[in-house]
Design a protein around this motif. Structure first.
Motif, PDB file in Angstrom:
ATOM      1  N   SER A  49       0.743  -1.255   0.000  1.00 28.39           N
ATOM      2  CA  SER A  49       0.000   0.000   0.000  1.00 28.39           C
ATOM      3  C   SER A  49       0.773   1.305   0.000  1.00 28.39           C
ATOM      4  CB  SER A  49      -0.897  -0.025   1.225  1.00 28.39           C
ATOM      5  OG  SER A  49      -0.113  -0.263   2.362  1.00 28.39           O
ATOM      6  N   ILE A  50       2.017   1.333  -0.445  1.00 26.31           N
ATOM      7  CA  ILE A  50       2.795   2.564  -0.340  1.00 26.31           C
ATOM      8  C   ILE A  50       2.795   3.345  -1.662  1.00 26.31           C
ATOM      9  CG2 ILE A  50       5.091   3.547   0.090  1.00 26.31           C
ATOM     10  CD1 ILE A  50       3.622   2.397   2.593  1.00 26.31           C
ATOM     11  N   PHE A  51       2.425   4.629  -1.570  1.00 28.45           N
ATOM     12  CA  PHE A  51       2.506   5.558  -2.694  1.00 28.45           C
ATOM     13  C   PHE A  51       3.882   6.208  -2.596  1.00 28.45           C
ATOM     14  CE2 PHE A  51       1.994   9.767  -4.583  1.00 28.45           C
ATOM     15  CZ  PHE A  51       1.402   9.456  -5.800  1.00 28.45           C
ATOM     16  N   PRO A  52       4.783   5.957  -3.570  1.00 30.81           N
ATOM     17  CA  PRO A  52       6.176   6.398  -3.436  1.00 30.81           C
ATOM     18  C   PRO A  52       6.345   7.928  -3.347  1.00 30.81           C
ATOM     19  CG  PRO A  52       5.933   4.807  -5.220  1.00 30.81           C
ATOM     20  CD  PRO A  52       4.554   5.215  -4.805  1.00 30.81           C
ATOM     21  N   PRO A  53       7.399   8.370  -2.653  1.00 36.78           N
ATOM     22  CA  PRO A  53       7.711   9.800  -2.620  1.00 36.78           C
ATOM     23  C   PRO A  53       7.931  10.321  -4.043  1.00 36.78           C
ATOM     24  CG  PRO A  53       9.045   8.608  -1.018  1.00 36.78           C
ATOM     25  CD  PRO A  53       8.345   7.580  -1.855  1.00 36.78           C
ATOM     26  N   HIS A  54       7.514  11.531  -4.293  1.00 34.24           N
ATOM     27  CA  HIS A  54       7.692  12.221  -5.578  1.00 34.24           C
ATOM     28  C   HIS A  54       6.981  11.535  -6.747  1.00 34.24           C
ATOM     29  CE1 HIS A  54      10.553  14.801  -3.575  1.00 34.24           C
ATOM     30  NE2 HIS A  54      11.262  13.748  -3.217  1.00 34.24           N
ATOM     31  N   CYS A  55       6.131  10.564  -6.482  1.00 31.91           N
ATOM     32  CA  CYS A  55       5.405   9.867  -7.542  1.00 31.91           C
ATOM     33  C   CYS A  55       4.303  10.784  -8.082  1.00 31.91           C
ATOM     34  CB  CYS A  55       4.807   8.578  -6.997  1.00 31.91           C
ATOM     35  SG  CYS A  55       4.183   7.460  -8.260  1.00 31.91           S
ATOM     36  N   LYS A  56       4.071  10.690  -9.374  1.00 29.88           N
ATOM     37  CA  LYS A  56       3.088  11.543 -10.037  1.00 29.88           C
ATOM     38  C   LYS A  56       1.923  10.693 -10.548  1.00 29.88           C
ATOM     39  CE  LYS A  56       2.763  14.730 -13.930  1.00 29.88           C
ATOM     40  NZ  LYS A  56       3.401  15.181 -15.162  1.00 29.88           N
ATOM     41  N   VAL A  57       0.700  11.132 -10.285  1.00 32.68           N
ATOM     42  CA  VAL A  57      -0.487  10.451 -10.815  1.00 32.68           C
ATOM     43  C   VAL A  57      -0.694  10.943 -12.246  1.00 32.68           C
ATOM     44  CG1 VAL A  57      -2.954  10.032 -10.543  1.00 32.68           C
ATOM     45  CG2 VAL A  57      -1.505  10.303  -8.511  1.00 32.68           C
ATOM     46  N   ILE A  58      -0.755   9.991 -13.182  1.00 31.02           N
ATOM     47  CA  ILE A  58      -0.927  10.333 -14.596  1.00 31.02           C
ATOM     48  C   ILE A  58      -2.211   9.715 -15.119  1.00 31.02           C
ATOM     49  CG2 ILE A  58       1.559  10.615 -15.000  1.00 31.02           C
ATOM     50  CD1 ILE A  58       1.554   7.801 -16.301  1.00 31.02           C
ATOM     51  N   PRO A  59      -2.737  10.225 -16.239  1.00 27.16           N
ATOM     52  CA  PRO A  59      -3.943   9.632 -16.823  1.00 27.16           C
ATOM     53  C   PRO A  59      -3.683   8.190 -17.277  1.00 27.16           C
ATOM     54  CG  PRO A  59      -3.499  11.793 -17.782  1.00 27.16           C
ATOM     55  CD  PRO A  59      -2.300  11.416 -16.963  1.00 27.16           C
ATOM     56  N   ARG A  60      -4.723   7.366 -17.241  1.00 30.63           N
ATOM     57  CA  ARG A  60      -4.590   5.951 -17.621  1.00 30.63           C
ATOM     58  C   ARG A  60      -3.981   5.789 -19.008  1.00 30.63           C
ATOM     59  NH1 ARG A  60      -9.588   1.747 -18.163  1.00 30.63           N
ATOM     60  NH2 ARG A  60     -10.001   2.962 -20.023  1.00 30.63           N
ATOM     61  N   GLN A  61      -4.480   6.529 -19.982  1.00 28.22           N
ATOM     62  CA  GLN A  61      -4.002   6.367 -21.351  1.00 28.22           C
ATOM     63  C   GLN A  61      -2.511   6.651 -21.466  1.00 28.22           C
ATOM     64  OE1 GLN A  61      -5.602   4.905 -23.832  1.00 28.22           O
ATOM     65  NE2 GLN A  61      -3.739   5.088 -25.048  1.00 28.22           N
ATOM     66  N   LYS A  62      -2.054   7.692 -20.787  1.00 30.98           N
ATOM     67  CA  LYS A  62      -0.626   8.038 -20.813  1.00 30.98           C
ATOM     68  C   LYS A  62       0.200   6.913 -20.192  1.00 30.98           C
ATOM     69  CE  LYS A  62       2.585  11.710 -19.478  1.00 30.98           C
ATOM     70  NZ  LYS A  62       2.773  12.944 -18.724  1.00 30.98           N
ATOM     71  N   GLY A  63      -0.303   6.324 -19.121  1.00 28.34           N
ATOM     72  CA  GLY A  63       0.398   5.219 -18.466  1.00 28.34           C
ATOM     73  C   GLY A  63       0.459   3.985 -19.338  1.00 28.34           C
ATOM     74  N   VAL A  64      -0.668   3.613 -19.937  1.00 25.54           N
ATOM     75  CA  VAL A  64      -0.731   2.421 -20.787  1.00 25.54           C
ATOM     76  C   VAL A  64       0.215   2.555 -21.979  1.00 25.54           C
ATOM     77  CG1 VAL A  64      -2.249   1.069 -22.309  1.00 25.54           C
ATOM     78  CG2 VAL A  64      -3.039   1.746 -20.026  1.00 25.54           C
ATOM     79  N   GLU A  65       0.343   3.749 -22.518  1.00 22.08           N
ATOM     80  CA  GLU A  65       1.226   3.975 -23.669  1.00 22.08           C
ATOM     81  C   GLU A  65       2.690   3.683 -23.338  1.00 22.08           C
ATOM     82  OE1 GLU A  65       0.403   8.019 -24.846  1.00 22.08           O
ATOM     83  OE2 GLU A  65      -1.551   7.465 -25.703  1.00 22.08           O
ATOM     84  N   LYS A  66       3.061   3.724 -22.058  1.00 26.13           N
ATOM     85  CA  LYS A  66       4.451   3.491 -21.649  1.00 26.13           C
ATOM     86  C   LYS A  66       4.751   2.014 -21.401  1.00 26.13           C
ATOM     87  CE  LYS A  66       4.836   8.031 -19.577  1.00 26.13           C
ATOM     88  NZ  LYS A  66       5.636   8.805 -18.666  1.00 26.13           N
ATOM     89  N   LEU A  67       3.750   1.159 -21.527  1.00 27.41           N
ATOM     90  CA  LEU A  67       3.899  -0.256 -21.187  1.00 27.41           C
ATOM     91  C   LEU A  67       4.090  -1.121 -22.424  1.00 27.41           C
ATOM     92  CD1 LEU A  67       1.007  -0.415 -18.578  1.00 27.41           C
ATOM     93  CD2 LEU A  67       3.431   0.031 -18.148  1.00 27.41           C
ATOM     94  N   LYS A  68       4.700  -2.304 -22.211  1.00 25.18           N
ATOM     95  CA  LYS A  68       4.923  -3.263 -23.288  1.00 25.18           C
ATOM     96  C   LYS A  68       4.229  -4.576 -22.933  1.00 25.18           C
ATOM     97  CE  LYS A  68       9.335  -1.387 -24.867  1.00 25.18           C
ATOM     98  NZ  LYS A  68       8.698  -0.146 -25.060  1.00 25.18           N
ATOM     99  N   PRO A  69       3.528  -5.200 -23.882  1.00 25.93           N
ATOM    100  CA  PRO A  69       2.851  -6.472 -23.601  1.00 25.93           C
ATOM    101  C   PRO A  69       3.803  -7.491 -22.967  1.00 25.93           C
ATOM    102  CG  PRO A  69       2.258  -5.681 -25.773  1.00 25.93           C
ATOM    103  CD  PRO A  69       3.362  -4.778 -25.278  1.00 25.93           C
ATOM    104  N   GLY A  70       3.321  -8.168 -21.948  1.00 24.37           N
ATOM    105  CA  GLY A  70       4.105  -9.194 -21.288  1.00 24.37           C
ATOM    106  C   GLY A  70       4.979  -8.704 -20.157  1.00 24.37           C
ATOM    107  N   GLN A  71       5.132  -7.394 -20.020  1.00 25.33           N
ATOM    108  CA  GLN A  71       6.019  -6.903 -18.969  1.00 25.33           C
ATOM    109  C   GLN A  71       5.417  -7.153 -17.594  1.00 25.33           C
ATOM    110  OE1 GLN A  71       5.888  -2.446 -19.765  1.00 25.33           O
ATOM    111  NE2 GLN A  71       6.127  -2.407 -17.548  1.00 25.33           N
TER     112      GLN A  71
END
Length: 187
Positions: A49-71
């Motif tokens: 349950s830890i939200f990391p220091p300096h972490c930024k909440v981003i929109p879902r679409q922006k987050g998904v675009e940074k991911l690769k299948p299978g990772q």
């Protein structure tokens, strides 16, 4: 290990997502919910349950675009499933971010039967804020109500933001219904 090596395991960003799935097979309904949430193409690792220091909440679409299948994808995941007709279920992830962004915050997961999106989401959000308040030195008496706690949090100025992502659904005859809500970490 050195600081550079270990820092790659501290998420810089997080996105919130939710989904619903229905299928005659329980596992397939979960898969459908993950697809709806846009996180089915990844190997999910459930973390606490830890939200990391300096972490930024981003929109879902922006987050998904940074991911690769299978990772491998680290996430706080709430999941609920039912195969009863007309049964209301909900899953929620709450987030509480401290005003001092160099400090960590909290993410909570909560799932319920018979409660609305609003009730479930508010509870998850309050739970995350309560956990954060315990490390921020905010004191409550045992008789303090949720509304009083929320007011104390606001007045303290130590919790800058709390939010939630919640998915509810009503079970249907002849199928499993699954709901998911997640905070997904992006490294």
């Amino acid at each position: 290990y050195n600081n550079t090596t270990m820092s790659i395991f501290v998420a810089k960003e997080v996105f919130l997502t939710k989904g619903i799935g229905r299928h005659k097979e329980k596992l397939a309904s979960f898969e459908e919910a993950l697809r709806d949430a846009k996180i089915a193409r990844y190997n999910l690792v459930h973390v606490s349950s830890i939200f990391p220091p300096h972490c930024k909440v981003i929109p879902r679409q922006k987050g998904v675009e940074k991911l690769k299948p299978g990772q491998i994808l680290h996430c706080v995941l709430s999941r609920n499933t039912v195969n009863e007709n007309h049964r209301l279920i909900a899953s929620s992830v709450g987030l509480a971010i401290p005003k001092d962004r160099a400090q960590y915050g909290y993410i909570s997961e909560h799932h319920t039967f018979g409660e609305t999106d609003e009730q479930t989401g508010e509870y998850a959000e309050d739970l995350a804020a309560l956990m954060l308040s315990t490390i921020q030195g905010i004191e409550f008496g045992s008789e303090t109500t949720w509304d009083q706690k929320e007011e104390i949090w606001k007045v303290s100025g130590k919790i800058v933001k709390s939010t939630n992502v919640t998915q509810s659904a009503i079970g249907v005859e002849g199928a499993w219904t699954t709901v998911v809500a997640a905070a997904v970490f992006v490294f």
